[in-house]
Design an enzyme around this catalytic site. Structure first.
Site, mmCIF file in Angstrom:
data_model
loop_
_atom_site.group_PDB
_atom_site.id
_atom_site.type_symbol
_atom_site.label_atom_id
_atom_site.label_comp_id
_atom_site.label_asym_id
_atom_site.label_seq_id
_atom_site.Cartn_x
_atom_site.Cartn_y
_atom_site.Cartn_z
ATOM 1 C CE LYS A 212 74.138 25.694 13.373
ATOM 2 N NZ LYS A 212 74.712 25.731 14.753
ATOM 3 C CB SER B 102 76.417 29.541 14.541
ATOM 4 O OG SER B 102 75.996 28.319 15.274
ATOM 5 C CB SER C 108 74.935 28.139 18.301
ATOM 6 O OG SER C 108 76.324 28.889 18.114
#
Lengths: 480, 479
Positions: free
Chosen positions: A74, A149, A173
């Site tokens: 990420k 996310s 997330s």
């Protein structure tokens, strides 16, 4: 492709890490334009890393437990010399001078970092639509969001771009996009995995965890990144747990509670799958009953005060003085205002304002102070539930993946995290396991919750669910 | 103090001091970067010092030890403590928040005893990190407003600070100075800080108000910043208190504000008013955990406390019977152990104090061997050395480390016998008859003429007191 298998075959010399990587790069070439899982595909660095793994094997050295396994990060995890954007304009062209602890550990274990994945800006969102670089799309249906996310990481694993991925989970997330993309996603106990090098959203809630296509792969990844890190004061001073060797121990005799409050307001296709999962656990010898954890209902409100409050402080440093975007102004204050106005997206600005307000003199007690009390209550009620349960069970997300733009109203977007954020408030472990499909044939995730440091039991239950999960075309009542 | 304009009201100053000291650690408060003053700008930095995204603070154990040590030296309670974030935007603050203890400081309460005996209460002492150092270049007179550009050195960012807050127990500039000086002496004795005001490793802010003498009210106070020396501290307090008195006596009131001491102008200026004060949005620092020092740790640090200035003064008074002021001066100069050692070795306490007070201002004096110092005093008392010779020998002892006996022999300092001296005095009288007549008439001050003569003849080796004694005896005999 299974990480366990790749690592075993690369270590034995049967497969080459370079070949494994090229296979994944081909998958990226085929569909990345359509999915947009990555902010950056690190083709050359990955090729060098894979070649180094093969060289090690050829010269008789063991590259480690993740030998040759492609890993997507990420893009809020610091990578030395490689842009780390948090999908925000404000970190324009910033290249960290250091690696996050998880990156160091994964690379030392032989993983091949393949790229940096898209996210909602600074991890604030549940759809990956709030990225400065455009949304990521769900590989199962590109009219729909992958969740967020960590949507880029979830999509990368679901699309076969990477064997493994790391995400961060502040209110769901990792788990929510894992559910929406049909992969395994784990939020470990707070403090099990070092946060050093993770660009902070809400420090007391953030935790890094794996995405994988199987429970065993997720366990392998977690074992590599977990364990004490002296660079993170909140890191639990214990070595990484052995999870993998316990995966096949089943749930015989375990007491598992289905959380009543987290079954409310859930789409029927999802709740049907959760009930099936409960039955599967019962069939495997667990005692499953319903348990009430009422404070989880207040969790959302508390979360949306605590997380923005911490974010308002964590994101203050993006002021144009030292790195990233700078928009000049007549004086320092104006420069900072212009930089922040231009650099942050609307969702980030909204949360900074909310958090600033919640901490302001005269409002602190009513908002931040009260939210902390709710947090204590959530912890206490979970502790009570765990007094007579080993694990808890719930949906991961109230619905399957929704179309882009469907949740333009912030409150409806915030509701996506209602089942996941209580574990962040309590600092306890939870993971999402794919369990069949729901409406439109889209994946459904079931959430297994565990007390702090209860990862081994949690993974055992997850393994049982994985084995029992209906295949894609089994019993899809909700399919349209 | 009383007002110069109005004999009606006697005013009393009420002074409290907030003192920031940089802790003498190898590394910074929350990172492994070196804590070194004066290095090339922006070399002592890590991702944490620069507040880079993803960086995290890790508390320096040594900084905590030094804070506890100072707390114990100030008779404070060592309490479980929490770090908060103090949020405000400023270019020299890398994270745009400062990590500081807030409502749960590590040291709670306590007191400090001034050399004259008064106890000043300590409110608290808390740990915090320093900011970077800004230099504003071009117009604006060194201030950010109006400057062309600013340079920031982050070497100072994250340096550990202990902020020591006194209670408003001081009532004069002299007391405030004495408090600050005593605090500095304790910091140096314990090794907690090098406490250099000129390098900024000890920074003093003064809270000043006045009240009618004899009351215990606490009126509006002003905080004075930019006090770069003990002298500035005293001057600024005197100025500010008088400003308050003048306001009250004109029927006005001071407003609560922060003021800047302008040393060159000898006055204070408004820096910011209470209304302009920031809302710092304090909240507990989530990247750090509760700091709860164990009893064992605290007791271990207590056992390792050195003898503190107040204890040293008491011990020196007990050993010598000296006056409080003399004793305090000798302790302040670090010569008390030498004096106590010499007295323990049999030296005359009065001579030891006198030498320490007047003849040992040179570097290295504190390292003198107490036994050798005692031997010198013994020679002086026995009349083997004159006071002047003893002073010379003492300086040589510090310089060379030789024994007083060897030095005296090398310099030819052997006491002149009395007959030789008497003969010298006769010659002095014969050469200055007019002076002798005056001396006999009772003008004692002319005896300097004879002493000077003898000293010149003997190249300073004669004992002035002995010469005086011979002169007086001769005068008695001639009457």
């Amino acid at each position: 492709m299974s990480a366990v298998e790749i690592a075993a075959k690369v270590r034995s010399g049967e497969w080459s890490a370079v070949d494994v990587l090229e296979g994944h790069l081909e998958a990226i070439s085929a569909r990345e334009d359509e999915i947009h899982a990555f902010n950056l595909v690190m083709v050359e660095q990955a090729r060098r890393a894979a070649a180094a793994v093969d060289d090690a094997v050829a010269s008789g050295r063991d590259p480690g437990p993740l030998a040759g396994v492609p890993l997507a990060l990420k893009d809020n995890m610091c990578t030395h010399g490689v842009p780390t954007t948090c999908s925000s304009r404000i970190l324009d062209d910033w290249k960290p001078p250091y690696d996050a602890t998880v990156v160091t550990r994964a690379v030392e274990a032989g993983a091949v970092v393949i790229g940096k994945t898209n996210l909602d800006e600074f991890a604030m969102g549940s759809s990956t639509e709030h990225s400065a670089f455009g949304p990521t799309l769900n590989p199962h249906d590109t009219t729909r969001v992958p969740g967020g996310s960590s949507g880029g990481s979830a999509a990368a694993v679901a699309a076969g771009f990477s064997s493994l991925a790391l995400g961060s989970d502040t209110g769901g997330s990792i788990r929510q996009p894992a559910a929406l993309c049909g992969v395994v996603g784990v939020k470990p106990t707070y403090g099990l995995v070092s946060r050093y090098g993770l660009v902070a959203f809400a420090s007391s809630l953030d935790q890094i965890g794996p995405f994988a296509t199987s429970v065993a792969d997720a366990a392998l990844m977690l074992e590599v990144i977990a364990g004490h890190d002296p660079m993170d004061s909140t890191s639990i001073p214990r070595p990484s747990p052995d999870i993998s060797s316990h995966l096949d121990q089943g749930v015989e005799g375990m007491r598992i509670g289905l959380v009543t409050e987290l079954m409310e307001g859930i789409d029927p296709d999802v709740s049907a799958r959760v009930h099936q999962a409960a039955e599967a656990l019962t069939a495997a010898g667990a005692v499953v009953d319903e348990v009430s954890v009422p404070a989880t209902l207040y969790g959302l409100t508390a979360y949306y005060l605590i997380a923005p409050a911490e974010a308002s402080s964590n994101l203050a440093r993006f002021d144009g003085v030292r790195y990233g975007l700078r928009v000049d102004g007549p004086d320092t204050a104006e420069m900072m205002i212009r930089t922040r106005s231009a650099g942050f997206g609307d969702e980030v600005k909204a949360r900074i304002m909310l958090g600033t307000f919640a901490l302001s003199a005269g409002y602190y007690e009513a908002f931040y102070g009260k939210a902390q009390k709710v947090r204590t209550l959530v912890r206490r009620e979970f502790a009570a539930a765990y007094a007579d349960h080993d694990l808890l069970l719930s949906p991961t997300s109230p619905s399957v993946a929704f179309p882009l733009g469907a949740k333009a109203d912030p409150m409806s977007m915030y509701m996506c995290d209602v089942c996941t954020l209580p574990s962040n408030l309590s600092g306890e472990a939870a993971m999402s396991v794919p369990y069949g499909t729901g409406a439109h044939g889209l994946p459904v995730g079931v959430q297994v919750l565990a007390p702090a440091m209860g990862e081994v039991e949690m993974f055992r239950a997850a393994a049982v669910l994985e084995a029992a999960a209906p295949s894609d075309h089994d019993g899809e009542e909700g399919r349209s | 103090m009383s007002s110069p304009r109005d004999g009606g009201t006697d005013w009393e100053m009420v002074i409290g001091l907030e003192v920031h000291v940089e802790l003498h650690t190898r590394t910074k408060m929350f990172s492994s970067a070196p804590n070194n003053f004066g290095d090339e700008p922006n070399t002592n930095i890590t991702p944490t010092c620069l507040g880079l995204p993803g960086s995290l603070p890790v508390l320096n154990e040594r900084a905590v030890e030094l804070a506890i040590t100072m707390g114990l030296a100030l008779n404070s309670e060592i309490a479980p403590s929490v770090f908060h974030r103090k949020n405000y935007f400023y270019p020299d603050m890398p994270k745009d928040f400062q990590i500081s203890q807030y409502d749960q400081p590590i040291c709670v309460g306590g007191w400090l005893e001034l050399p004259q005996g008064k106890r000043i209460g300590i409110e608290r002492a808390h740990l915090e990190e320093d900011t970077g150092k800004s230099t504003h270049v071009g117009g604006g007179g060194g201030r950010i407003h109006g400057s062309d550009y600013s340079l920031v050195d982050y070497n100072r960012a994250g340096v550990p600070l202990l902020e020591i807050v006194s209670r408003p127990h001081m009532n004069s500039p002299d007391e405030a100075r004495a408090y600050a000086e005593e605090l500095r002496a304790i910091l140096l004795a314990t090794g907690v800080s090098d406490a250099r005001m000129e390098e900024g490793s000890m920074r003093v802010d003064a809270n000043v108000s006045v009240r009618p003498a004899g009351t215990d009210e606490l009126r509006t106070r002003c905080e004075i910043k930019n006090l770069n020396s003990f002298r500035s501290l005293g001057r600024a307090i005197a100025y500010e208190a008088q400003r308050h008195i003048d306001l009250y006596e004109h029927g006005e009131e001071p407003t609560q504000e922060t003021r800047h001491w302008a040393e060159d102008e000898g006055r204070t200026h408004t820096l910011r008013s209470k209304e302009e004060a920031n809302d710092y949005r304090y909240f507990p620092e989530p990247d750090l955990v509760l700091l709860n020092p164990s009893r064992e740790w605290v007791e271990d640090l207590r056992a390792r406390l050195p003898e503190l200035p107040a204890q040293r003064r008491a011990a020196l008074r007990e050993a010598t019977g000296g006056e409080a002021a003399d004793v305090a001066a000798i302790v302040a100069r670090g010569l008390d152990r030498l004096v106590r050692g010499a007295v323990a070795a049999g030296a005359d306490p009065g001579r030891a104090l006198t030498h320490a007070g007047h003849n040992l201002s040179m570097d290295g004096a504190a390292d003198l061997d107490p036994a050798a110092f005692a031997a010198l005093i013994g020679m002086e008392k026995a009349g083997d050395l004159t006071a002047t010779q003893a002073k010379t020998v003492l300086a040589e002892m510090v310089d060379t480390g030789e024994s007083p006996e060897d030095i005296a022999a090398r310099l030819g300092f052997e006491a002149m016998d009395t007959s030789a001296l008497e003969e010298m005095v006769e010659r002095a009288v014969a050469a200055n008859d007019a002076a002798w007549q005056k001396f006999c008439a009772g003008e004692d001050k002319v005896q300097g003429v004879f002493v000077g003569f003898v000293m010149k003849e003997t190249r300073g080796q004669a004992d002035g007191k002995a010469v005086s004694a011979i002169l007086r005896a001769r005068r008695e005999a001639s009457r």
